[in-house]
Design a protein around this motif. Structure first.
Motif, PDB file in Angstrom:
ATOM      1  N   ARG A 215     -74.160   8.698 -13.089  1.00 51.44           N
ATOM      2  CA  ARG A 215     -75.076   8.035 -14.095  1.00 51.44           C
ATOM      3  C   ARG A 215     -76.264   7.018 -13.385  1.00 51.44           C
ATOM      4  NH1 ARG A 215     -73.593   8.685 -19.300  1.00 51.44           N
ATOM      5  NH2 ARG A 215     -71.389   8.789 -19.831  1.00 51.44           N
ATOM      6  N   PRO A 216     -77.261   6.963 -13.904  1.00 53.20           N
ATOM      7  CA  PRO A 216     -78.406   6.117 -13.374  1.00 53.20           C
ATOM      8  C   PRO A 216     -78.628   4.647 -13.923  1.00 53.20           C
ATOM      9  CG  PRO A 216     -79.063   7.244 -15.264  1.00 53.20           C
ATOM     10  CD  PRO A 216     -77.521   7.613 -15.342  1.00 53.20           C
ATOM     11  N   GLU A 217     -77.850   4.213 -14.823  1.00 52.82           N
ATOM     12  CA  GLU A 217     -78.204   2.812 -15.403  1.00 52.82           C
ATOM     13  C   GLU A 217     -78.259   1.760 -14.491  1.00 52.82           C
ATOM     14  OE1 GLU A 217     -76.055   5.058 -16.670  1.00 52.82           O
ATOM     15  OE2 GLU A 217     -77.204   5.783 -18.463  1.00 52.82           O
TER      16      GLU A 217
ATOM     17  N   PHE B 218     -79.116  14.773 -15.694  1.00 54.13           N
ATOM     18  CA  PHE B 218     -79.641  13.476 -15.554  1.00 54.13           C
ATOM     19  C   PHE B 218     -79.723  12.672 -14.156  1.00 54.13           C
ATOM     20  CE2 PHE B 218     -75.677  12.327 -17.836  1.00 54.13           C
ATOM     21  CZ  PHE B 218     -74.939  11.727 -16.742  1.00 54.13           C
TER      22      PHE B 218
ATOM     23  N   GLU C 103     -82.911  11.397 -13.470  1.00 54.87           N
ATOM     24  CA  GLU C 103     -82.918   9.740 -13.321  1.00 54.87           C
ATOM     25  C   GLU C 103     -82.567   9.056 -12.155  1.00 54.87           C
ATOM     26  OE1 GLU C 103     -82.089   7.663 -17.196  1.00 54.87           O
ATOM     27  OE2 GLU C 103     -80.898   9.444 -17.783  1.00 54.87           O
TER      28      GLU C 103
ATOM     29  N   THR D 145     -85.671   7.608 -22.078  1.00 60.59           N
ATOM     30  CA  THR D 145     -84.435   7.223 -21.842  1.00 60.59           C
ATOM     31  C   THR D 145     -83.902   8.145 -20.911  1.00 60.59           C
ATOM     32  OG1 THR D 145     -82.341   6.297 -22.543  1.00 60.59           O
ATOM     33  CG2 THR D 145     -83.412   8.284 -23.566  1.00 60.59           C
ATOM     34  N   GLU D 146     -84.382   9.201 -20.567  1.00 59.64           N
ATOM     35  CA  GLU D 146     -83.932  10.266 -19.596  1.00 59.64           C
ATOM     36  C   GLU D 146     -84.858  10.070 -18.429  1.00 59.64           C
ATOM     37  OE1 GLU D 146     -81.149  12.089 -19.970  1.00 59.64           O
ATOM     38  OE2 GLU D 146     -81.324  13.731 -18.685  1.00 59.64           O
TER      39      GLU D 146
HETATM   40  C1  DMJ Z   1     -78.833  10.036 -19.923  1.00 60.89           C
HETATM   41  O1  DMJ Z   1     -78.873  11.246 -20.756  1.00 60.89           O
HETATM   42  C2  DMJ Z   1     -79.488   9.047 -20.822  1.00 60.89           C
HETATM   43  O2  DMJ Z   1     -79.846   8.064 -20.105  1.00 60.89           O
HETATM   44  C3  DMJ Z   1     -79.098   8.511 -21.960  1.00 60.89           C
HETATM   45  O3  DMJ Z   1     -79.775   7.347 -22.525  1.00 60.89           O
HETATM   46  C4  DMJ Z   1     -77.505   7.898 -21.953  1.00 60.89           C
HETATM   47  N1  DMJ Z   1     -76.960   8.871 -20.924  1.00 60.89           N
HETATM   48  C5  DMJ Z   1     -77.352   9.625 -20.055  1.00 60.89           C
HETATM   49  C6  DMJ Z   1     -77.054   8.938 -18.328  1.00 60.89           C
HETATM   50  O4  DMJ Z   1     -76.337   8.114 -18.519  1.00 60.89           O
END
Ligand code: DMJ
Length: 468
Positions: free
Chosen positions: A357-359, A417, A421, A445-446
């Motif tokens: 994940r990128p967050e 992602f 991301e 958001t992607e």
């Molecule tokens: C992505 O598809 C997007 O960032 C989405 O908003 C949340 N989940 C994933 C990354 O974790």
């Protein structure tokens, strides 16, 4: 040394991207995602029969990194093989953020008409999801027949805040490109309903009935199910060249309610976003909620003058907390807790996984751009080393099942992602600020960049000069 880093670090990201791409191409070409251990493709059931999610999600990353051979391969696939006449069950949200977002960015970055034609064709197929008594779309749509329904797991046939609230940026651009007002009308209607409806303590619960237009239960989260709704409020304002006052007011009001009800300080001094269940706090923060450091950061400057520094501090504190959760593999769990002595730690086995994940990295990138505090690049580099050490396998990158053990077990998935991301945000973190400058672009958001829509033509030309 710093001079050298300026070149070496982005180059390193580029090589990671090339490695991820080459393996996808070799073992999973045309499928949605790569399974790097079994060396095959994964189709999944989120995209309604659409294929090539990793290709669409990678177009802009490849282009921005200057991987032109790879970008051309991706473009050719879109031309010859992206079939939009599929007939399966798609998540409106996922198709929008990945396919619509990816094609829009590819068009705006390259000016290739192909992407524009495809994205407008796809946009039309999503419209029937809005045919509900309230105009709040349902979560699942059959792209062939246009029939739509709610997720089986969502309580009482409800729609999800983070799903119907994460359409605005893409739909406004669909109207721009197609000259058809319908897309903007659909998302403005969602906003109208949300403005009108009563909100418990000013908060937005995660579930809403598309039939009655009422909240279905009072569960509020800045993580999964809520997250990108808040993100799209501030980004709608920024993308409108700061003319969409309604989005601005809604965002700052929502943030105030979040601060009053959800933001907490742990005994160890870490600031976090708890989850709220009808007034009762669950002292848990999801990895997904870590995007909020970046969100609060980019919104800081347009807050009330006396709040600006406070918002920037809050953004830095949340980002710090998320960095604290990245230990001991230097990758972070899916969810971490702040109760029973826990300080940003996953206490349940089932929360210990990391799926590329990128967050957290996303927040490092924004905070770097906003403050130029070198710690954000250091933290980003830590994550790069950890990805290389724990997630790189012979044929791609894989998520891991437990971030607390260094004898790693891989989940056999290279999420799309990761290419759109995680690697893009890392690349930007180590690049100069004038690559996709925040004054000209907002990221969906992607992480697909969309241009700010200028309100006057002179500014528009100036932007075009800069970005091309
Ligand atoms: C992505 O598809 C997007 O960032 C989405 O908003 C949340 N989940 C994933 C990354 O974790």
């Amino acid at each position: 040394d710093q001079e050298l880093d300026r070149f070496v670090c982005p180059l390193f990201m580029l090589q990671m991207m090339k490695f991820a791409w080459d393996n996808y191409k070799r073992y999973a070409w045309g499928k949605n995602e790569l399974r790097p251990l079994t060396r095959n493709g994964h189709i999944g059931n989120m995209f309604g029969g659409l294929r090539g999610a990793s290709i669409i999600d990678s177009l802009d990353t490849l282009y921005v990194m200057g991987l032109m051979d790879e970008y051309n391969e991706a473009k050719e696939w879109v031309q010859t093989s992206l079939d939009l006449n599929s007939n399966g069950e798609a998540s409106l949200f996922e198709v929008n953020i990945r396919y619509v977002g990816g094609l829009l960015s590819a068009y705006y970055l390259t000016g290739e008409e192909l992407f524009k034609n495809k994205v407008v064709e796809l946009g039309e197929k999503l419209l029937p999801a809005f045919n509900t008594p309230t105009g709040i779309p349902r979560g699942v749509i059959n792209l062939g027949s246009g029939t739509s329904w709610s997720w089986g797991w969502a309580s009482a046939g409800s729609s999800i805040l983070a799903e119907f609230g994460t359409l605005h940026l893409e739909f406004v651009h669909l109207t721009q490109l197609s000259n058809n007002p319908i897309y903007t009308e659909k998302v403005m209607n969602i906003r109208k309903l949300l403005n009108k409806i009563e909100k418990p303590h000013g908060l937005y619960p995660n579930f809403l009935s598309p039939v009655s237009g009422n909240w279905v239960q009072h569960h509020v989260s800045i993580g999964g199910l809520g997250d990108s709704f808040y993100e799209y409020l501030i980004k709608s304002y920024l993308m409108s060249d700061k003319t969409d006052e309604d989005a601005k007011t809604t965002y700052y009001n929502a943030l105030e309610a979040i601060e009053a009800n959800l933001v907490q300080k742990s005994p160890g001094g870490l600031t976090y976003m708890a989850e709220w269940r009808g007034g009762i706090l669950d002292h848990k923060m999801g990895h997904l909620a870590c995007f909020s450091g970046g969100m609060i950061g980019i919104g800081a400057d347009d807050g009330a003058p006396e709040k600006r520094q406070h918002y920037l501090d809050l953004a830095a504190e949340i980002t710090h907390t998320c960095h604290e959760s990245y230990t001991p593999t230097k990758l972070g769990p899916e969810a971490f807790r702040f109760d029973s002595g826990a300080e940003a730690t996953a206490t349940r086995l089932s929360d210990r996984y990391y799926i590329l994940r990128p967050e957290v990295i996303e927040s490092y990138m924004y905070m770097w751009r906003l403050t130029h505090d070198p710690k954000y690049r250091e933290w980003g580099w830590e994550a790069v080393e950890a990805l290389e050490q724990h997630c790189r396998v012979d044929s791609g990158f894989s998520g891991i099942r437990d971030v607390y053990t260094t004898t790693v077990s891989h989940d056999n998935m290279q999420q799309s992602f990761f290419l759109s991301e995680t690697l893009k945000y890392l690349y930007l973190l180590f690049s100069d600020d004038d690559l996709l400058p925040l004054e000209d672009w907002v990221f969906n958001t992607e992480a697909h960049p969309l241009p700010i829509i200028r309100t006057n033509c002179l500014q528009n030309e100036a932007t075009q000069d800069k970005t091309l």
